[in-house]
Design an enzyme around this catalytic site. Sequence first.
Site, mmCIF file in Angstrom:
data_model
loop_
_atom_site.group_PDB
_atom_site.id
_atom_site.type_symbol
_atom_site.label_atom_id
_atom_site.label_comp_id
_atom_site.label_asym_id
_atom_site.label_seq_id
_atom_site.Cartn_x
_atom_site.Cartn_y
_atom_site.Cartn_z
ATOM 1 N N TYR A 15 -7.928 6.588 -8.930
ATOM 2 C CA TYR A 15 -9.310 6.563 -9.436
ATOM 3 C C TYR A 15 -10.045 7.866 -9.132
ATOM 4 O O TYR A 15 -10.639 8.487 -10.016
ATOM 5 C CB TYR A 15 -10.060 5.347 -8.869
ATOM 6 C CG TYR A 15 -9.479 4.076 -9.423
ATOM 7 C CD1 TYR A 15 -9.908 3.567 -10.631
ATOM 8 C CD2 TYR A 15 -8.427 3.426 -8.771
ATOM 9 C CE1 TYR A 15 -9.336 2.425 -11.174
ATOM 10 C CE2 TYR A 15 -7.848 2.280 -9.307
ATOM 11 C CZ TYR A 15 -8.305 1.789 -10.504
ATOM 12 O OH TYR A 15 -7.723 0.674 -11.054
ATOM 13 N N GLY A 109 -3.215 3.315 -8.147
ATOM 14 C CA GLY A 109 -3.332 1.867 -7.994
ATOM 15 C C GLY A 109 -3.630 1.140 -9.287
ATOM 16 O O GLY A 109 -3.369 -0.066 -9.400
ATOM 17 N N GLU A 353 -10.879 -14.359 -4.002
ATOM 18 C CA GLU A 353 -10.513 -14.445 -5.400
ATOM 19 C C GLU A 353 -9.507 -15.582 -5.582
ATOM 20 O O GLU A 353 -8.615 -15.785 -4.757
ATOM 21 C CB GLU A 353 -9.994 -13.117 -5.946
ATOM 22 C CG GLU A 353 -8.876 -12.492 -5.190
ATOM 23 C CD GLU A 353 -8.418 -11.168 -5.825
ATOM 24 O OE1 GLU A 353 -7.326 -11.171 -6.388
ATOM 25 O OE2 GLU A 353 -9.143 -10.160 -5.745
ATOM 26 N N HIS A 438 -6.010 -3.189 -0.127
ATOM 27 C CA HIS A 438 -7.263 -2.427 -0.259
ATOM 28 C C HIS A 438 -7.494 -1.459 0.896
ATOM 29 O O HIS A 438 -8.492 -1.570 1.607
ATOM 30 C CB HIS A 438 -8.461 -3.387 -0.327
ATOM 31 C CG HIS A 438 -8.434 -4.342 -1.481
ATOM 32 N ND1 HIS A 438 -9.249 -5.463 -1.530
ATOM 33 C CD2 HIS A 438 -7.735 -4.344 -2.631
ATOM 34 C CE1 HIS A 438 -9.030 -6.118 -2.657
ATOM 35 N NE2 HIS A 438 -8.109 -5.464 -3.340
ATOM 36 N N ASN A 476 -13.574 -6.330 -4.308
ATOM 37 C CA ASN A 476 -12.462 -5.439 -4.652
ATOM 38 C C ASN A 476 -12.992 -4.020 -4.837
ATOM 39 O O ASN A 476 -14.072 -3.828 -5.382
ATOM 40 C CB ASN A 476 -11.785 -5.914 -5.937
ATOM 41 C CG ASN A 476 -11.585 -7.415 -5.960
ATOM 42 O OD1 ASN A 476 -12.548 -8.171 -5.939
ATOM 43 N ND2 ASN A 476 -10.366 -7.846 -5.983
HETATM 44 P P1 FDA Z 1 -4.862 5.516 -5.458
HETATM 45 O O1 FDA Z 1 -3.989 4.879 -4.425
HETATM 46 O O2 FDA Z 1 -5.196 4.742 -6.662
HETATM 47 O O3 FDA Z 1 -4.177 6.864 -5.967
HETATM 48 C C1 FDA Z 1 -3.611 7.806 -5.100
HETATM 49 C C2 FDA Z 1 -2.455 8.492 -5.817
HETATM 50 O O4 FDA Z 1 -2.052 9.626 -5.057
HETATM 51 C C3 FDA Z 1 -1.218 7.617 -5.967
HETATM 52 O O5 FDA Z 1 -0.807 7.619 -7.313
HETATM 53 C C4 FDA Z 1 -0.185 8.282 -5.064
HETATM 54 O O6 FDA Z 1 1.146 8.155 -5.549
HETATM 55 C C5 FDA Z 1 -0.645 9.722 -5.055
HETATM 56 N N1 FDA Z 1 -0.244 10.464 -3.861
HETATM 57 C C6 FDA Z 1 -0.298 10.056 -2.568
HETATM 58 N N2 FDA Z 1 0.111 11.031 -1.740
HETATM 59 C C7 FDA Z 1 0.419 12.092 -2.516
HETATM 60 C C8 FDA Z 1 0.902 13.410 -2.231
HETATM 61 N N3 FDA Z 1 1.112 13.822 -0.972
HETATM 62 N N4 FDA Z 1 1.138 14.234 -3.280
HETATM 63 C C9 FDA Z 1 0.923 13.825 -4.557
HETATM 64 N N5 FDA Z 1 0.460 12.597 -4.879
HETATM 65 C C10 FDA Z 1 0.209 11.741 -3.869
HETATM 66 N N6 FDA Z 1 -8.752 -3.063 -6.453
HETATM 67 C C11 FDA Z 1 -9.714 -3.624 -7.225
HETATM 68 O O7 FDA Z 1 -10.849 -3.139 -7.257
HETATM 69 N N7 FDA Z 1 -9.419 -4.734 -7.975
HETATM 70 C C12 FDA Z 1 -8.184 -5.326 -7.960
HETATM 71 O O8 FDA Z 1 -7.946 -6.317 -8.680
HETATM 72 C C13 FDA Z 1 -7.187 -4.754 -7.119
HETATM 73 N N8 FDA Z 1 -5.954 -5.324 -7.004
HETATM 74 C C14 FDA Z 1 -4.952 -4.677 -6.304
HETATM 75 C C15 FDA Z 1 -3.657 -5.198 -6.301
HETATM 76 C C16 FDA Z 1 -2.634 -4.490 -5.678
HETATM 77 C C17 FDA Z 1 -1.236 -5.056 -5.655
HETATM 78 C C18 FDA Z 1 -2.910 -3.250 -5.043
HETATM 79 C C19 FDA Z 1 -1.814 -2.443 -4.387
HETATM 80 C C20 FDA Z 1 -4.189 -2.744 -5.052
HETATM 81 C C21 FDA Z 1 -5.229 -3.450 -5.657
HETATM 82 N N9 FDA Z 1 -6.518 -2.949 -5.683
HETATM 83 C C22 FDA Z 1 -7.494 -3.575 -6.414
HETATM 84 C C23 FDA Z 1 -6.879 -1.728 -4.923
HETATM 85 C C24 FDA Z 1 -7.022 -0.484 -5.800
HETATM 86 O O9 FDA Z 1 -5.904 -0.341 -6.648
HETATM 87 C C25 FDA Z 1 -7.199 0.734 -4.882
HETATM 88 O O10 FDA Z 1 -8.353 0.539 -4.099
HETATM 89 C C26 FDA Z 1 -7.349 2.036 -5.657
HETATM 90 O O11 FDA Z 1 -6.213 2.273 -6.472
HETATM 91 C C27 FDA Z 1 -7.556 3.216 -4.724
HETATM 92 O O12 FDA Z 1 -7.914 4.354 -5.497
HETATM 93 P P2 FDA Z 1 -7.737 5.815 -4.953
HETATM 94 O O13 FDA Z 1 -8.209 6.757 -6.001
HETATM 95 O O14 FDA Z 1 -8.363 5.898 -3.601
HETATM 96 O O15 FDA Z 1 -6.166 6.018 -4.689
#
Ligand code: FDA
Length: 497
Positions: A15, A109, A353, A438, A476
């Site tokens: 995100y 995510g 949820e 999360h 969430n």
């Molecule tokens: P996010 O984790 O999305 O992105 C980080 C990216 O950086 C990843 O693609 C990773 O591979 C990459 N990365 C990491 N280290 C790196 C490196 N050294 N070099 C290059 N790339 C690298 N939330 C919500 O609001 N509603 C929901 O319904 C859900 N449901 C849910 C289910 C499941 C199974 C999970 C795992 C998570 C959720 N979430 C959720 C949480 C939500 O998905 C999460 O909060 C966000 O994706 C976080 O967004 P960010 O931008 O912080 O990081």
Amino acid sequence: PDGARVPVLIVGSGYGGSVAALRLAQAGVDVHLVEMGMAWDTPGSDGKIFCNTREPDYRSYWLRTRTKAPLNYFLGFPIDRDIPRHTGVLDAEEFAGITVYQGRGVGGGSLVNGGMAVTPRRENFPAILPSVNAGEMYDVYYPRANAGLGVGTIDPAWFEGTDCYQYARVGRKHAQRSGFPFVFVPDVYDWDYMEQEAAGTVTKSALAGEILYGNNHGKKSLQKTYLARAKATGRVAVSPLHRVTTVAPASGGGYRVVIEQLDTTGAVTATKSVTADRVFFAAGSVGTSKLLVKLKATGALPNLNGEIGKGWGDNGNVMCGRANHLWDPTGSLQSAIPCCGIDNWAAGGAFAEVAPLPTGIETFASFYLSITNNPNRAQFTWNAAAGKAELSWQTAWKQPSIDMAKSIFDKINSKEGTIYRTDLFGVYKVWGDHLTYHPLGGAVLNKATDNYGRLTAYPGLYVIDGALIPGNTSVNPFVTITALAERNIEKIIATDL
Ligand code: FDA
């Protein structure tokens, strides 16, 4: 390419990274987006990009040889299975006291999550981000985020009649009979598409158990929203299967970024170095925190301040199931996309949820993921001897979450004359207290960074993801992560570029 110089490099395409890429590109800046996971734009031999939850295959997990399903037991039997080691879409990253689930790939995510797109109640906002002007967030940035993400709500009339939300209607009945507020929850899933799935006129996705390991249709992941718009500017280059390992000041100004190229077994096939005028850390709460504690401790960025790695929380996640009476079936067909919750935040510190159990058979189970007001916060530190970052979270720190979730489910069980399921997380184990979906915090806004995500000791370095949020969003998190990123990037574009 190796040796290149770029104006902006973004680490991670979730995100935070996607918002930064779009807004910078729209402002006329060329952006290089580096993502360690795969592109997820090419179907496998079965014609599908992603596998479903019933048949996890090589695409399911990030570099594991055995699945690690969040619900790892059924009827008391372990359900995990062997899989080939592959750069799959879901990472079950294990720390000493908690397994942190995260998406891996272009879209972060958004590839694996439930799409539940929840704006916190405004009265809860001061506790979520105390240094941020709530008026601006609710007037400008939350609406901007919701529009950019394509958030929508289920048609209430369709909800009442469809088989695939029988489980949610049972959840509502039980919540209301115990006097708890029941709420519909918006989602980025295309609700029209889901209605067509139920009518049998399109290929099924949410109704075919597609969720944890990706959705092939219907869900508006970031690939379909922010990243599609970012790519359409022509200013955004994306490098999947590239992992950032080091960021350090470059002798001629800017920052030298070392990047490893991976193959789909996770092996490093090349190491490259790029110089960037600005670097945005958007590797997620865990990814960004791990990188920053390492860079501070190993001397690459020694002047990062003492707040780096601190303030990490699990958003109070805890799971449980309830065993219903035979007259309360939850349905053999369950949409994998949750659409409702029980809001007992004010009275009991829990927002639950009503989650699906899309097993394809009748289970008579109600299943819940609770977000609770757990006060515990952990810290990432760099273990030089082991060469890895560690997290101080302890499993016992989930007890407040369990107590808060019980404020809902003990009451419902007593009212309905029902009991907890004990067969979903082990043998006679009620609470799924070993995990979080999360992760939040580790580079907290206005502590590790300034009030807009700047790592002020190093001009041109920024944090712009869930690492900024100090451990809890009361609901969430991704709408709040997106809205905060929108707020911060607007300020950074206006004042720093
Ligand atoms: P996010 O984790 O999305 O992105 C980080 C990216 O950086 C990843 O693609 C990773 O591979 C990459 N990365 C990491 N280290 C790196 C490196 N050294 N070099 C290059 N790339 C690298 N939330 C919500 O609001 N509603 C929901 O319904 C859900 N449901 C849910 C289910 C499941 C199974 C999970 C795992 C998570 C959720 N979430 C959720 C949480 C939500 O998905 C999460 O909060 C966000 O994706 C976080 O967004 P960010 O931008 O912080 O990081």
